[in-house]
Design a protein around this motif. Structure first.
Motif, short mmCIF file in Angstrom:
data_model
loop_
_atom_site.label_atom_id
_atom_site.label_comp_id
_atom_site.label_asym_id
_atom_site.label_seq_id
_atom_site.Cartn_x
_atom_site.Cartn_y
_atom_site.Cartn_z
N TYR A 163 7.06 0.83 1.37
CA TYR A 163 6.06 1.42 2.27
C TYR A 163 5.43 0.39 3.05
O TYR A 163 5.28 -0.74 2.70
CB TYR A 163 5.19 2.37 1.46
CG TYR A 163 5.77 3.46 0.85
CD1 TYR A 163 5.87 4.88 1.06
CD2 TYR A 163 5.98 3.15 -0.49
CE1 TYR A 163 6.48 5.60 0.72
CE2 TYR A 163 6.65 4.03 -1.37
CZ TYR A 163 6.74 5.39 -0.80
OH TYR A 163 7.57 6.32 -1.42
N VAL A 164 5.01 0.85 4.35
CA VAL A 164 4.40 0.05 5.00
C VAL A 164 2.99 0.84 5.81
O VAL A 164 3.32 1.73 6.23
CB VAL A 164 4.96 -0.67 6.41
CG1 VAL A 164 4.13 -1.45 7.19
CG2 VAL A 164 6.14 -1.43 5.78
N ALA A 165 1.75 0.48 5.94
CA ALA A 165 0.75 1.03 6.39
C ALA A 165 0.20 0.21 7.78
O ALA A 165 0.13 -1.11 7.57
CB ALA A 165 -0.22 1.11 5.15
N ILE A 166 -0.40 0.94 8.42
CA ILE A 166 -0.85 0.38 9.56
C ILE A 166 -2.05 1.21 9.98
O ILE A 166 -2.13 2.40 9.49
CB ILE A 166 0.05 0.36 10.96
CG1 ILE A 166 0.36 1.65 11.31
CG2 ILE A 166 1.26 -0.76 10.79
CD1 ILE A 166 1.35 1.61 12.49
N ALA A 194 -5.43 -2.69 1.97
CA ALA A 194 -4.72 -2.39 3.25
C ALA A 194 -5.49 -3.17 4.35
O ALA A 194 -5.06 -3.76 5.25
CB ALA A 194 -4.43 -1.00 3.26
N VAL A 195 -7.01 -2.87 4.33
CA VAL A 195 -7.66 -3.21 5.38
C VAL A 195 -7.49 -4.99 5.64
O VAL A 195 -7.52 -5.52 6.59
CB VAL A 195 -9.33 -2.90 5.30
CG1 VAL A 195 -10.13 -3.76 6.21
CG2 VAL A 195 -9.27 -1.42 5.69
N SER A 196 -7.51 -5.50 4.46
CA SER A 196 -7.58 -7.07 4.18
C SER A 196 -6.15 -7.40 4.83
O SER A 196 -6.16 -8.49 5.55
CB SER A 196 -7.84 -7.42 2.67
OG SER A 196 -7.45 -8.81 2.43
N ARG A 197 -5.15 -6.89 4.28
CA ARG A 197 -3.72 -7.38 4.71
C ARG A 197 -3.39 -7.02 6.14
O ARG A 197 -2.85 -7.66 6.81
CB ARG A 197 -2.55 -6.59 3.89
CG ARG A 197 -2.70 -6.93 2.32
CD ARG A 197 -2.26 -8.36 2.08
NE ARG A 197 -2.40 -8.96 0.71
CZ ARG A 197 -1.61 -9.67 0.00
NH1 ARG A 197 -0.74 -10.18 0.79
NH2 ARG A 197 -2.01 -9.89 -1.04
N ILE A 198 -3.69 -6.00 6.63
CA ILE A 198 -3.79 -5.62 8.09
C ILE A 198 -4.60 -6.62 8.86
O ILE A 198 -4.04 -6.94 10.05
CB ILE A 198 -4.12 -4.26 8.44
CG1 ILE A 198 -3.05 -3.11 7.71
CG2 ILE A 198 -4.24 -3.85 9.69
CD1 ILE A 198 -3.59 -1.57 7.83
N ALA A 199 -5.65 -7.04 8.50
CA ALA A 199 -6.37 -8.01 9.15
C ALA A 199 -5.74 -9.08 9.38
O ALA A 199 -5.63 -10.18 10.28
CB ALA A 199 -7.70 -8.26 8.62
N TYR A 203 0.39 -3.68 6.16
CA TYR A 203 0.46 -3.74 4.69
C TYR A 203 1.58 -3.16 3.90
O TYR A 203 1.79 -2.09 4.10
CB TYR A 203 -0.99 -3.19 4.36
CG TYR A 203 -1.22 -2.88 2.82
CD1 TYR A 203 -1.11 -3.91 1.75
CD2 TYR A 203 -1.60 -1.47 2.15
CE1 TYR A 203 -1.22 -3.70 0.45
CE2 TYR A 203 -1.74 -1.43 1.08
CZ TYR A 203 -1.51 -2.51 0.22
OH TYR A 203 -1.76 -2.30 -1.17
N ALA A 204 2.38 -4.15 3.61
CA ALA A 204 3.55 -3.63 2.93
C ALA A 204 3.32 -3.54 1.65
O ALA A 204 2.83 -4.39 0.94
CB ALA A 204 4.87 -4.69 3.34
N PHE A 205 3.79 -2.34 0.72
CA PHE A 205 3.77 -2.15 -0.66
C PHE A 205 4.87 -1.43 -1.27
O PHE A 205 5.56 -0.64 -0.34
CB PHE A 205 2.36 -1.65 -1.12
CG PHE A 205 2.03 -0.27 -0.56
CD1 PHE A 205 2.22 0.88 -1.12
CD2 PHE A 205 1.77 -0.22 1.18
CE1 PHE A 205 1.97 2.19 -0.44
CE2 PHE A 205 1.69 1.08 1.72
CZ PHE A 205 1.64 2.34 0.87
N ASN A 206 4.79 -1.49 -2.60
CA ASN A 206 6.03 -0.73 -3.41
C ASN A 206 5.21 0.08 -4.20
O ASN A 206 4.15 -0.17 -4.66
CB ASN A 206 6.82 -1.81 -4.12
CG ASN A 206 7.80 -2.73 -3.43
OD1 ASN A 206 7.83 -2.72 -2.17
ND2 ASN A 206 8.08 -3.85 -4.10
#
Length: 82
Positions: A16-19, A58-63, A68-71
Motif C-alpha cells: 500500500y501507499v498513502a499520500i 505516515a505524516v513523518s514519512r510523507i514529510a 508512505y509505503a507499507f505492507n
C-alpha cells in the motif's frame, strides 16, 4: 482535519501507499496517476492508530519522502490466544 488517500498495488495486494489528501507535489501526483496502484480508501488524520496504519508514521514519512509505503500481512488464527 486532513486525510490520507490509500492506494493498493495492483500486482501485490499486500503493498500500500498513502499520500496526504490535497497534496499536489510530484510524488503525490505520481502515486495518483501510477499504472501500478489503485485507489482503495480515504482515512481521516485524527491521530488514532488503526489496524495496519499509523497516521503519525505516515505524516513523518510523507514529510520525508512525499509518500508512505507499507505492507499489510494478515494471518488467520484459530483463537484469540494465538
Amino acid at each position: 482535519m486532513t486525510a490520507f488517500e490509500i492506494y493498493q498495488s495492483k500486482q501485490n495486494p499486500l503493498h500500500y501507499v498513502a499520500i496526504e489528501e490535497g497534496d499536489t507535489r510530484e510524488n503525490a501526483e505520481g502515486v495518483r496517476t501510477s499504472q501500478n496502484l489503485q485507489f482503495l480508501t480515504r482515512v481521516p488524520d485524527d491521530g488514532e492508530p488503526r489496524i495496519a496504519f499509523d497516521p503519525r508514521e505516515a505524516v513523518s514519512r510523507i514529510a520525508k519522502n512525499g509518500f508512505y509505503a507499507f505492507n499489510v500481512t494478515i494471518t488467520i488464527r484459530e483463537s484469540a490466544d494465538g
